[in-house]
Design an enzyme around this catalytic site. Structure first.
Site, PDB file in Angstrom:
ATOM      1  CG  HIS A  34      45.291  53.038  36.387  1.00 11.37           C
ATOM      2  ND1 HIS A  34      44.575  54.087  35.840  1.00 11.37           N
ATOM      3  CD2 HIS A  34      44.455  51.961  36.330  1.00 11.37           C
ATOM      4  CE1 HIS A  34      43.386  53.683  35.465  1.00 11.37           C
ATOM      5  NE2 HIS A  34      43.272  52.397  35.751  1.00 11.37           N
ATOM      6  N   GLY A  36      45.072  56.986  35.477  1.00  8.80           N
ATOM      7  CA  GLY A  36      43.696  57.317  35.126  1.00  8.80           C
ATOM      8  C   GLY A  36      42.885  57.693  36.353  1.00  8.80           C
ATOM      9  CG  HIS A  37      41.997  54.777  39.365  1.00  8.33           C
ATOM     10  ND1 HIS A  37      42.814  53.712  39.075  1.00  8.33           N
ATOM     11  CD2 HIS A  37      40.723  54.316  39.271  1.00  8.33           C
ATOM     12  CE1 HIS A  37      42.065  52.650  38.825  1.00  8.33           C
ATOM     13  NE2 HIS A  37      40.799  52.984  38.932  1.00  8.33           N
ATOM     14  CD  GLN A  61      31.670  46.275  39.515  1.00  4.72           C
ATOM     15  OE1 GLN A  61      31.150  47.103  40.275  1.00  4.72           O
ATOM     16  NE2 GLN A  61      32.600  46.613  38.628  1.00  4.72           N
ATOM     17  CE  LYS A 149      39.445  51.665  31.693  1.00  3.54           C
ATOM     18  NZ  LYS A 149      38.702  50.368  31.613  1.00  3.54           N
ATOM     19  CB  SER A 186      42.860  47.708  37.536  1.00  2.00           C
ATOM     20  OG  SER A 186      42.662  48.973  38.127  1.00  2.00           O
TER      21      SER A 186
END
Length: 282
Positions: A34, A36-37, A61, A149, A186
């Site tokens: 998105h 942000g990436h 994770q 974030k 995401s």
């Protein structure tokens, strides 16, 4: 744009770049890209000669009851976006190569992994630290880019890089938000339209905290109470945690000082969201 899933091939690509004295920028992702990436990638493109983006949904994770199987997988769409941005290399390794039979070595970020998100996600941050260290070893970046974030993640990775003398500069860029001020993630794809509107309460609570600090309030307990009121006014929201912490140790603070961070995890419907804000930047 080169696309490879081979550990040997990514090593060869990196070796060639290093031989030509090219600066390597690296943006690790789990895909479902998105804006942000893309903001991280654009910064990497500005500051480096070669940019590598990894797309790897890291199984170690995720906890047993978490969303590994459901996590959005949009590899072809992601590659189109990355090609448009001019990315040089996409690294999409296989889990079987990253964690072959007999794999048993992990990175444990003591004192950091059991705070904030780590309380409800045991083992998550050792999974993050382990995969990032493996990716750093494979790609040998000069600069690596992460978003604010994922605040706790950035603290863990910065600490790991310092503690283990990694020759990489960790760059943390501001959180990117949509027009409703929801932090891009995401996992926002899991939210219904109504839940997306409800999720605005996270940012509203953070702004409430910052406004209180700007008005002279330093008592962390009082600030948390007001933040909780904002979240609890939203019917579909359930607080996982709200904390005001030191930005390096993640220890909760009694009184706000320069650089302290208000961080939170809130479940909207069935989706766990995180967000944070630096309370005193100047």
């Amino acid at each position: 744009m080169q696309i490879t899933s081979s550990l040997d091939e990514i090593r060869s690509i990196v070796k060639a770049a290093k031989k030509n004295d090219l600066l390597i920028g690296f943006v690790p992702t789990m895909g479902a890209l998105h804006e942000g990436h893309l903001s991280l990638i654009r910064q990497a493109m500005e500051e480096n000669d070669t940019v590598v983006v990894s797309i790897f949904i890291n199984p170690i994770q995720f906890g047993k009851n978490e969303d590994f199987a459901q996590y959005p997988r949009t590899f072809d769409t992601d590659c189109k976006l990355l090609s448009k941005e001019g990315v040089n290399v996409v690294f999409n390794p296989k889990a079987s190569e990253m964690y072959p039979g007999g794999f048993c070595t992990t990175v444990v970020p003591e004192h950091l992994e059991d705070k904030l998100c780590g309380k409800s996600r045991p083992g998550h941050f050792r999974g993050v630290a382990t995969v990032v260290l493996k990716l750093f070893n494979l790609i040998q970046p000069d600069n690596a880019y992460f978003g604010q974030k994922d605040f706790q993640q950035t603290v863990v990775i910065s600490r790991m890089a310092a503690d283990l003398n990694l020759d990489v500069s960790i760059k943390v860029l501001p959180t990117v938000r949509d027009k409703e001020e929801l932090a891009l993630s995401s996992r926002n794809a899991y939210l219904s339209n109504t839940e997306k509107k409800d999720a605005r309460c996270l940012y509203q609570a953070l702004i409430k905290a910052k406004d209180m600090v700007n008005a002279g309030e330093k008592n962390a307990g009082e600030i948390k109470l007001e933040m909780e009121k904002v979240i609890n006014n939203c019917k579909s929201a359930r607080i996982d945690y709200i904390s005001i912490v030191n930005p390096e140790t993640l220890e909760a603070v009694p009184a706000v000082q320069h650089g302290d961070v208000a961080a939170m995890s809130v479940i909207i419907g069935k989706t766990r969201l995180i967000d944070n804000i630096i309370l005193t930047e100047n």
